[in-house]
Design an enzyme around this catalytic site. Structure first.
Site, PDB file in Angstrom:
ATOM      1  N   THR A   9      -8.280  36.458  36.638  1.00  0.00           N
ATOM      2  CA  THR A   9      -9.505  36.068  37.328  1.00  0.00           C
ATOM      3  C   THR A   9     -10.379  35.259  36.381  1.00  0.00           C
ATOM      4  O   THR A   9     -10.225  35.356  35.156  1.00  0.00           O
ATOM      5  CB  THR A   9     -10.293  37.300  37.822  1.00  0.00           C
ATOM      6  OG1 THR A   9     -11.411  36.875  38.595  1.00  0.00           O
ATOM      7  CG2 THR A   9     -10.800  38.117  36.644  1.00  0.00           C
ATOM      8  N   ASN A  10     -11.278  34.475  36.935  1.00  0.00           N
ATOM      9  CA  ASN A  10     -12.347  33.843  36.167  1.00  0.00           C
ATOM     10  C   ASN A  10     -13.704  34.302  36.680  1.00  0.00           C
ATOM     11  O   ASN A  10     -14.735  33.740  36.293  1.00  0.00           O
ATOM     12  CB  ASN A  10     -12.249  32.312  36.241  1.00  0.00           C
ATOM     13  CG  ASN A  10     -11.204  31.762  35.281  1.00  0.00           C
ATOM     14  OD1 ASN A  10     -11.060  32.237  34.162  1.00  0.00           O
ATOM     15  ND2 ASN A  10     -10.474  30.753  35.723  1.00  0.00           N
ATOM     16  N   ASN A  11     -13.706  35.323  37.552  1.00  0.00           N
ATOM     17  CA  ASN A  11     -14.949  35.829  38.104  1.00  0.00           C
ATOM     18  C   ASN A  11     -15.680  36.644  37.031  1.00  0.00           C
ATOM     19  O   ASN A  11     -15.203  37.714  36.629  1.00  0.00           O
ATOM     20  CB  ASN A  11     -14.653  36.715  39.318  1.00  0.00           C
ATOM     21  CG  ASN A  11     -15.907  37.202  40.020  1.00  0.00           C
ATOM     22  OD1 ASN A  11     -16.858  37.636  39.389  1.00  0.00           O
ATOM     23  ND2 ASN A  11     -15.901  37.136  41.351  1.00  0.00           N
ATOM     24  N   ASP A  70      -6.931  42.217  44.180  1.00  0.00           N
ATOM     25  CA  ASP A  70      -7.512  41.644  45.387  1.00  0.00           C
ATOM     26  C   ASP A  70      -8.304  42.747  46.066  1.00  0.00           C
ATOM     27  O   ASP A  70      -7.863  43.898  46.135  1.00  0.00           O
ATOM     28  CB  ASP A  70      -6.443  41.087  46.325  1.00  0.00           C
ATOM     29  CG  ASP A  70      -7.046  40.086  47.313  1.00  0.00           C
ATOM     30  OD1 ASP A  70      -8.052  39.432  46.981  1.00  0.00           O
ATOM     31  OD2 ASP A  70      -6.504  39.948  48.418  1.00  0.00           O
ATOM     32  N   TYR A 152     -20.700  41.468  48.671  1.00  0.00           N
ATOM     33  CA  TYR A 152     -21.287  42.252  49.755  1.00  0.00           C
ATOM     34  C   TYR A 152     -22.122  43.428  49.254  1.00  0.00           C
ATOM     35  O   TYR A 152     -22.565  44.261  50.047  1.00  0.00           O
ATOM     36  CB  TYR A 152     -20.186  42.776  50.676  1.00  0.00           C
ATOM     37  CG  TYR A 152     -19.426  41.706  51.421  1.00  0.00           C
ATOM     38  CD1 TYR A 152     -19.778  41.342  52.717  1.00  0.00           C
ATOM     39  CD2 TYR A 152     -18.343  41.045  50.833  1.00  0.00           C
ATOM     40  CE1 TYR A 152     -19.071  40.374  53.415  1.00  0.00           C
ATOM     41  CE2 TYR A 152     -17.631  40.063  51.515  1.00  0.00           C
ATOM     42  CZ  TYR A 152     -18.003  39.735  52.796  1.00  0.00           C
ATOM     43  OH  TYR A 152     -17.300  38.763  53.476  1.00  0.00           O
TER      44      TYR A 152
END
Length: 202
Positions: A9-11, A70, A152
């Site tokens: 990931t790059n989040n 995910d 969210y």
């Protein structure tokens, strides 16, 4: 020496959550740090499938053992939507505000607001793949509340909490209930086991 792990990931929010949970025991590399700058396809119709796609992409293209995840928000009154479309529920722009507003609009006249977050992690070590899952039951608030977190978080109220949304909690508070933290705990338990010991995959 710290064990090195590639997190597909790059989040920065996800990386921060994982670093906070696993602390100094591991040295993490992001996709950018291994030179992976391309968009990785997430075309599977399940969270498990998308986690596998990302991990297999890193392993086949860059040769690193790695793990990917995910996450989906599943709202029961909406037939478990947004599910695999969680990140781009309101469109390809992947806007958290747009996603939240679309979901609130679709639930505007519904009394049943129960939902759950679910995270699936896929770890690839050599030729072996392992899956780890974490869940957090809760409900969707009637309006965004709070300024921390991401995605969210402003509209999700965990059932085990005190009535606050994830976005009203500190990171240390959120990790007590977080679906991602629970999946990561299973991954961590696996990684701690001596090599050669039988490892459960869920």
């Amino acid at each position: 020496m710290k064990q090195q792990l590639v997190f597909a990931t790059n989040n920065p929010h996800k990386i921060a959550e994982v670093k906070r949970q696993l602390g100094d025991r591991y040295a993490f590399l992001s996709l950018q740090e291994i030179g992976c700058t391309e968009e990785i396809s997430e075309t599977a119709d399940t969270l498990e499938g998308n986690a596998r796609l990302k991990a297999r992409h890193v392993k086949s293209r860059y040769g690193h053992d790695c793990f990917s995840e995910d996450t989906g928000l599943e709202v029961y009154a909406l037939d478990h939507a947004p599910g695999v479309d969680t990140a781009h529920y309101a469109g390809p722009q992947r806007s958290a505000d747009d996603n939240n507003q679309k979901l609130l609009s679709e639930l505007a006249d519904r009394k049943d607001r129960l939902a759950r977050f679910r995270t699936v992690i896929c770890l690839i070590e050599g030729d072996a793949e392992h899956l780890f899952e974490g869940e957090c039951e809760g409900r969707i608030a009637t309006a965004p509340i709070g300024h921390d977190g991401f995605g969210y978080d402003p509209i999700f109220v965990p059932a085990e909490g005190d009535g606050r949304t994830f976005a009203q909690m500190t990171q240390d508070e959120k990790v007590r209930f977080s679906h991602r933290a629970r999946a990561m705990a299973k991954l961590e338990d696996y990684l701690k086991k001596p090599q050669g010991e039988v490892h459960p995959t869920a």
